[in-house]
Motif scaffolding. Structure first.
Motif, PDB file in Angstrom:
ATOM      1  N   GLU A  38     -49.311 -32.074 -36.719  1.00 23.84           N
ATOM      2  CA  GLU A  38     -47.924 -32.391 -37.087  1.00 23.84           C
ATOM      3  C   GLU A  38     -47.473 -33.728 -36.514  1.00 23.84           C
ATOM      4  O   GLU A  38     -46.309 -34.089 -36.624  1.00 23.84           O
ATOM      5  N   ASP A  39     -48.395 -34.450 -35.875  1.00 20.35           N
ATOM      6  CA  ASP A  39     -48.087 -35.799 -35.402  1.00 20.35           C
ATOM      7  C   ASP A  39     -48.372 -36.796 -36.523  1.00 20.35           C
ATOM      8  O   ASP A  39     -49.190 -36.529 -37.411  1.00 20.35           O
ATOM      9  N   ALA A  40     -47.708 -37.924 -36.480  1.00 20.66           N
ATOM     10  CA  ALA A  40     -47.998 -39.014 -37.415  1.00 20.66           C
ATOM     11  C   ALA A  40     -47.803 -40.326 -36.664  1.00 20.66           C
ATOM     12  O   ALA A  40     -47.099 -40.365 -35.649  1.00 20.66           O
ATOM     13  N   ALA A  78     -44.648 -40.209 -34.250  1.00 24.53           N
ATOM     14  CA  ALA A  78     -43.685 -39.131 -34.507  1.00 24.53           C
ATOM     15  C   ALA A  78     -44.395 -37.800 -34.327  1.00 24.53           C
ATOM     16  O   ALA A  78     -45.566 -37.662 -34.668  1.00 24.53           O
ATOM     17  N   ASP A  79     -43.686 -36.826 -33.792  1.00 26.63           N
ATOM     18  CA  ASP A  79     -44.247 -35.501 -33.481  1.00 26.63           C
ATOM     19  C   ASP A  79     -43.325 -34.474 -34.129  1.00 26.63           C
ATOM     20  O   ASP A  79     -42.224 -34.234 -33.649  1.00 26.63           O
ATOM     21  N   GLY A  80     -43.800 -33.903 -35.247  1.00 24.99           N
ATOM     22  CA  GLY A  80     -42.932 -33.036 -36.047  1.00 24.99           C
ATOM     23  C   GLY A  80     -42.844 -31.612 -35.537  1.00 24.99           C
ATOM     24  O   GLY A  80     -43.706 -31.133 -34.807  1.00 24.99           O
ATOM     25  N   SER A 103     -47.579 -38.951 -28.033  1.00 23.03           N
ATOM     26  CA  SER A 103     -46.911 -37.668 -28.236  1.00 23.03           C
ATOM     27  C   SER A 103     -47.167 -36.807 -26.999  1.00 23.03           C
ATOM     28  O   SER A 103     -48.053 -37.101 -26.186  1.00 23.03           O
ATOM     29  N   ASP A 104     -46.384 -35.723 -26.849  1.00 20.68           N
ATOM     30  CA  ASP A 104     -46.491 -34.930 -25.622  1.00 20.68           C
ATOM     31  C   ASP A 104     -47.818 -34.178 -25.510  1.00 20.68           C
ATOM     32  O   ASP A 104     -48.154 -33.700 -24.430  1.00 20.68           O
ATOM     33  N   GLY A 105     -48.576 -34.104 -26.613  1.00 22.64           N
ATOM     34  CA  GLY A 105     -49.924 -33.540 -26.524  1.00 22.64           C
ATOM     35  C   GLY A 105     -50.846 -34.404 -25.675  1.00 22.64           C
ATOM     36  O   GLY A 105     -51.887 -33.948 -25.201  1.00 22.64           O
ATOM     37  N   LEU A 106     -50.425 -35.674 -25.448  1.00 21.88           N
ATOM     38  CA  LEU A 106     -51.158 -36.540 -24.514  1.00 21.88           C
ATOM     39  C   LEU A 106     -50.467 -36.530 -23.144  1.00 21.88           C
ATOM     40  O   LEU A 106     -51.014 -36.025 -22.167  1.00 21.88           O
ATOM     41  N   PRO A 126     -53.978 -28.302 -25.898  1.00 23.46           N
ATOM     42  CA  PRO A 126     -53.160 -27.234 -26.490  1.00 23.46           C
ATOM     43  C   PRO A 126     -52.293 -27.694 -27.659  1.00 23.46           C
ATOM     44  O   PRO A 126     -51.811 -26.863 -28.417  1.00 23.46           O
ATOM     45  N   ASP A 127     -52.113 -28.999 -27.815  1.00 18.45           N
ATOM     46  CA  ASP A 127     -51.164 -29.520 -28.807  1.00 18.45           C
ATOM     47  C   ASP A 127     -51.858 -30.680 -29.536  1.00 18.45           C
ATOM     48  O   ASP A 127     -52.921 -31.140 -29.130  1.00 18.45           O
ATOM     49  N   ASN A 128     -51.246 -31.150 -30.605  1.00 15.40           N
ATOM     50  CA  ASN A 128     -51.732 -32.350 -31.292  1.00 15.40           C
ATOM     51  C   ASN A 128     -51.599 -33.547 -30.334  1.00 15.40           C
ATOM     52  O   ASN A 128     -50.648 -33.614 -29.563  1.00 15.40           O
TER      53      ASN A 128
END
Ligand code: CA
Length: 238
Positions: free
Chosen positions: A18-20, A33-35, A187-190, A226-228
């Motif tokens: 869901e990231d772009a 962007a992190d949707g 994004s917060d996945g990083l 755990p996240d994109n």
């Protein structure tokens, strides 16, 4: 001379990304962007946001200023909010945005939510944006420590998102770039998964931006992913 690289990875747990991100060197524009809002809505929101911002900055070109960047994010908000209102399946969709518009030697920065922009200069990593999250804006005033904020159950709860309401507060910043500066949009996945000292290690490595980007993704994945995970690197090369 500007060098850049962008990479996004679904991570180890999620079925969709869901990231772009956007890399538009001719416009001097870079964004992450992190949707949110469920898989399809989240993907839709983050892609709509980067497309709307690119379109808006292209229309404003060659002007490059903070106001045009803020206006681009507000336009993205209006677009996403309208689409979310029109379709029940997309109701509640939204996205974070962090965007930088280069206007040498200045870098105009806009952010909404918890995607971040960091400046890596002279071996030091500095967080430029501040998160629009419950823990940062409310938890902090209640006296939560950095450690408590990092593990708090509300750590991912945003207080602002593009598309979530009719009007939003877009944060802005401005930097004067120096030769050798490296910008990281994430994004917060990083940044929520990899400690800042490990980000520094990856950014300081004597390697290409492509390798640094791959190393950042690898660190997030090896911490469980755990996240994109998304990283955009922009270097004001010597
Ligand atoms: Ca995320």
């Amino acid at each position: 001379m500007i060098q850049y690289f962008g990479i996004s990875d679904v991570g180890c747990n999620r079925a969709s990304n869901e990231d772009a991100f956007a890399l538009e060197p001719d416009l001097g524009l870079f964004a992450v962007a992190d949707g949110m809002g469920g898989a399809q809505a989240g993907e839709r929101a983050s892609r709509l946001a980067v497309e709307a911002i690119v379109k808006s900055i292209r229309a404003a070109s060659p002007a490059r200023n903070l106001e045009s960047l803020l206006e681009a994010v507000r336009t993205a908000n209006t677009d996403i909010f309208r689409q979310a209102s029109e379709s029940p399946a997309l109701h509640g969709m939204g996205t974070t945005v962090v965007a930088v518009l280069l206007d040498p030697p200045l870098a105009h920065i806009a952010s909404v939510g918890d995607s971040r922009l960091y400046l890596f200069r002279g071996g030091q990593l500095q967080r430029i944006t501040s998160d629009q999250t419950w823990v940062n804006e409310i938890g902090r005033t209640l006296g939560l420590t950095e450690e408590q904020i990092h593990s708090h159950p509300f750590r991912n709860v945003l207080t602002m998102a593009v598309g979530a309401r009719e009007r939003i507060e877009v944060r802005s910043h401005e930097l004067e770039l120096e030769p050798g500066d490296l910008l990281l949009l994430s994004s917060d996945g990083l940044h929520g998964v990899v400690d800042e000292n490990l980000l520094v290690e990856a950014l300081a490595a004597d390697s290409s931006l492509t390798k640094k980007g791959a190393a950042l993704i690898e660190r997030a994945r090896s911490n469980g992913g755990p996240d994109n995970i998304t990283a955009v690197l922009v270097e004001n090369a010597n």
